[in-house]
Write a protein that holds these residues in place. Structure first.
Motif, PDB file in Angstrom:
ATOM      1  N   GLY A 207      45.867  86.526 -14.608  1.00 51.11           N
ATOM      2  CA  GLY A 207      46.361  87.505 -13.645  1.00 51.11           C
ATOM      3  C   GLY A 207      47.663  88.136 -14.071  1.00 51.11           C
ATOM      4  O   GLY A 207      47.884  89.342 -13.853  1.00 51.11           O
TER       5      GLY A 207
ATOM      6  N   ALA B 100      32.800  83.094 -14.368  1.00 52.04           N
ATOM      7  CA  ALA B 100      34.097  82.924 -13.709  1.00 52.04           C
ATOM      8  C   ALA B 100      35.171  83.780 -14.381  1.00 52.04           C
ATOM      9  O   ALA B 100      36.003  84.402 -13.702  1.00 52.04           O
TER      10      ALA B 100
ATOM     11  N   THR C 283      34.509  87.531 -13.432  1.00 53.38           N
ATOM     12  CA  THR C 283      34.776  87.840 -12.024  1.00 53.38           C
ATOM     13  C   THR C 283      36.263  87.760 -11.708  1.00 53.38           C
ATOM     14  O   THR C 283      36.789  88.604 -10.973  1.00 53.38           O
ATOM     15  N   GLU C 284      36.958  86.766 -12.259  1.00 57.75           N
ATOM     16  CA  GLU C 284      38.401  86.676 -12.015  1.00 57.75           C
ATOM     17  C   GLU C 284      39.133  87.837 -12.683  1.00 57.75           C
ATOM     18  O   GLU C 284      40.060  88.416 -12.101  1.00 57.75           O
TER      19      GLU C 284
ATOM     20  N   ALA D 226      38.696  90.819 -10.543  1.00 53.44           N
ATOM     21  CA  ALA D 226      39.459  90.669  -9.304  1.00 53.44           C
ATOM     22  C   ALA D 226      40.932  90.997  -9.507  1.00 53.44           C
ATOM     23  O   ALA D 226      41.602  91.518  -8.595  1.00 53.44           O
ATOM     24  N   HIS D 227      41.448  90.730 -10.701  1.00 51.96           N
ATOM     25  CA  HIS D 227      42.850  91.045 -11.008  1.00 51.96           C
ATOM     26  C   HIS D 227      43.051  92.511 -11.396  1.00 51.96           C
ATOM     27  O   HIS D 227      44.190  92.950 -11.570  1.00 51.96           O
TER      28      HIS D 227
END
Length: 301
Positions: free
Chosen positions: A191, A221, A224-225, A228-229
């Motif tokens: 992130g 994972a 998707t992460e 999302a960031h």
């Protein structure tokens, strides 16, 4: 005003008709063997039309690369490759089209580099314990800056000193988990890296995803992460991907709605699997990331 965006944009038509973008390579500023100016000349000679230098965790070579690209008549995107920790592995995030003067990005990268010298000294101690003294000093001669020292520099020392015949043998015998000289390092968070790039006006790309050896669940994972960031792209065609892997990540890009990037990951004429500009084309089904970065491309002069 953002100094990286204060320019006349490259015409979208020109970007749509690009046939050779290479948006991933390394200079001597990090772990390559050529200077930014030499890379620009090599890219031009190999037919590259849009180029980015993406040194590891460092933007200190960007102004040189930009000026060298323009002197060669190359369009240029600023670039960097950031090391992040994810699911117990080091994952690389390429950043493109950012303001290379952005202070938050510069400070974030400096913090990421901060653990390199202590880690390198531990690596050298591990090698000394198995009868290879002087590895820190030997590796340092290939980079000159302890903040940027990496396993690649140790590998070059081990080959030059005659301990291994080539880079591949180094990583079979040393510097990887369970082998002499391996030291884990905690890199930036995923992130953090994406945020630094976004706030500097750039886009984040997952580099060479086939290299990480993730299970399907771990890879899902990661993607998707990343999204999302605010991550936007994935490297589909790159020096370490086979044709089958490029086909796989073509489908992944389409599945996740990601932009596609392309880059050789060139480090050295003697070490790299693929030279600058010698890559297969992206699938016509994909949206190239450079079309979304049109207003951030530095045009040739």
């Amino acid at each position: 005003m953002n100094p990286n965006l204060d320019r006349q944009p490259v015409h979208q038509w020109a970007l749509h008709h690009l046939s050779n973008a290479d948006l991933h390579c390394h200079s001597r500023v990090s772990d390559g063997t050529l200077q930014p100016e030499e890379l620009a000349a090599r890219a031009k000679a190999n037919g590259v039309e849009l180029w980015a230098l993406t040194d590891h965790d460092e933007v200190g070579g960007q102004q040189r690369a930009l000026e060298a690209a323009q002197a060669q008549g190359l369009a240029y995107l600023t670039g960097v490759e950031i090391s992040v920790s994810f699911a117990g592995r080091v994952v690389h995030i390429v950043g493109l089209g950012f303001d290379h003067h952005n202070e938050a990005l510069i400070q974030g990268l400096r913090a990421t580099r901060g653990g390199r010298e202590p880690r390198a000294r531990e690596m050298a101690a591990g090698l000394a314990a198995v009868g290879i003294p002087g590895a820190f000093e030997g590796a340092l001669q290939y980079v000159g800056n302890p903040e940027l020292i990496s396993r690649t520099h140790f590998a070059r020392f081990l080959v030059e000193a005659g301990h291994c015949s080539d880079i591949s043998e180094v990583f079979r015998r040393f510097l990887t988990e369970g082998k002499p000289g391996y030291v884990e390092h905690r890199w930036a968070g995923l992130g953090d890296a994406v945020r630094w790039l976004r706030e500097a006006g750039g886009m984040a790309v997952i580099a060479h995803p086939a290299r990480y050896g993730f299970t399907p669940t771990e890879e899902y994972a990661l993607f998707t992460e990343f999204i999302a960031h605010g991550g936007r792209g994935v490297e589909v065609v790159t020096g370490s991907h086979t044709a089958a892997e490029a086909a796989k990540y073509t489908e992944t890009a389409l599945e996740f709605g990601l932009l596609a990037s392309r880059g050789s990951d060139f480090h050295s004429p003697d070490e790299s699997r693929i030279d600058l500009g010698r890559l297969d084309a992206l699938s016509g089904r994909l949206q190239p990331i450079w079309l979304e970065l049109a207003d951030r491309v530095h045009p040739p002069q």
